[in-house]
Design a protein around this motif. Structure first.
Motif, mmCIF file in Angstrom:
data_model
loop_
_atom_site.group_PDB
_atom_site.id
_atom_site.type_symbol
_atom_site.label_atom_id
_atom_site.label_comp_id
_atom_site.label_asym_id
_atom_site.label_seq_id
_atom_site.Cartn_x
_atom_site.Cartn_y
_atom_site.Cartn_z
ATOM 1 N N SER A 240 -4.763 -6.636 -5.953
ATOM 2 C CA SER A 240 -5.217 -5.258 -6.057
ATOM 3 C C SER A 240 -6.166 -4.928 -4.905
ATOM 4 O O SER A 240 -6.740 -5.802 -4.262
ATOM 5 C CB SER A 240 -5.923 -5.042 -7.398
ATOM 6 N N LYS A 241 -6.329 -3.635 -4.648
ATOM 7 C CA LYS A 241 -7.215 -3.193 -3.580
ATOM 8 C C LYS A 241 -8.655 -3.583 -3.859
ATOM 9 O O LYS A 241 -9.397 -3.946 -2.945
ATOM 10 C CB LYS A 241 -7.097 -1.674 -3.417
ATOM 11 N N ASP A 242 -9.072 -3.501 -5.135
ATOM 12 C CA ASP A 242 -10.446 -3.873 -5.478
ATOM 13 C C ASP A 242 -10.715 -5.338 -5.156
ATOM 14 O O ASP A 242 -11.790 -5.699 -4.672
ATOM 15 C CB ASP A 242 -10.706 -3.614 -6.960
ATOM 16 N N ARG A 243 -9.733 -6.183 -5.410
ATOM 17 C CA ARG A 243 -9.919 -7.604 -5.119
ATOM 18 C C ARG A 243 -9.990 -7.852 -3.617
ATOM 19 O O ARG A 243 -10.773 -8.690 -3.156
ATOM 20 C CB ARG A 243 -8.770 -8.400 -5.732
ATOM 21 N N LYS A 244 -9.188 -7.132 -2.850
ATOM 22 C CA LYS A 244 -9.241 -7.278 -1.400
ATOM 23 C C LYS A 244 -10.613 -6.866 -0.870
ATOM 24 O O LYS A 244 -11.191 -7.540 -0.014
ATOM 25 C CB LYS A 244 -8.153 -6.426 -0.744
#
Length: 204
Positions: free
Chosen positions: A58-62
């Motif tokens: 996910s973008k949040d994890r990146k």
């Protein structure tokens, strides 16, 4: 005869008529039973494909990983600067301790003969490839004389440091003699940690 033939043709034509679309459709009862068992309706094919197209991370994890890497890089830079400046908590085990700091300050305050060894060795290499053999011999004698002076300077340095360390700390840690000599033969700008005192600014 004609009536029976007509009736037979009507029956054949009725058999050839296309089956009603509603009757051809599959019975939705099994599908409804499956949805009731799962507790949710079966997703459409387009929805399943859209889910498969989504990225695995996910973008949040990146963003979180990028922030963590940036924080680690800043910590490494801070540790490197702290080590170069002689901050105790960032020093390696080789450089930690008040006695080793005292040795560094004393070495950095004095001029050691060993400091000119590396430039002299480079000069000898240049002369060895550019000058006649007779001149090379003179420089070879000069190098041996320089080595003798470095050894004598090491004995003097060891004697002075032992007296100073015992007077200040009561005893001298093991390995400080080698530590002092190795720092004394390094060029002052290349010493790590960097010198924190000026020339002739000896520690008390």
């Amino acid at each position: 005869m004609f009536g029976s033939r007509k009736t037979h043709e009507d029956a054949q034509s009725s058999d050839k008529q296309p089956v009603n679309d509603d009757a051809a459709r599959a019975d939705p009862a099994p599908q409804r039973e499956a949805e009731q068992k799962k507790g949710r309706p079966t997703p459409k094919r387009s929805q399943q494909e859209s889910v498969r197209r989504q990225p695995l991370v996910s973008k949040d994890r990146k963003v979180a990983n990028q922030k963590a890497k940036e924080a680690q890089r800043k910590d490494r830079d801070r540790a490197r600067i702290g080590m170069m400046n002689g901050e105790e908590k960032y020093l390696t085990r080789r450089d930690k301790g008040p006695q080793r700091r005292y040795v560094r300050d004393y070495i950095d305050a004095r001029f050691s003969i060993g400091e000119i060894f590396i430039p002299a060795a480079i000069l000898i290499l240049v002369i060895a490839f550019t000058q006649p053999v007779q001149i090379q011999q003179y420089f070879t004698y000069a190098v041996w004389g320089l080595l003798v002076l470095i050894i004598l300077d090491g004995f003097i340095l060891n004697y002075i440091l032992k007296g100073r360390l015992r007077a200040k700390f009561g005893e001298m840690e093991r390995g400080l003699t080698f530590y002092a000599i190795m720092r004394s033969v390094q060029l002052r700008p290349l010493r790590m940690p960097k010198p924190q005192v000026k020339r002739r600014q000896y520690p008390e």
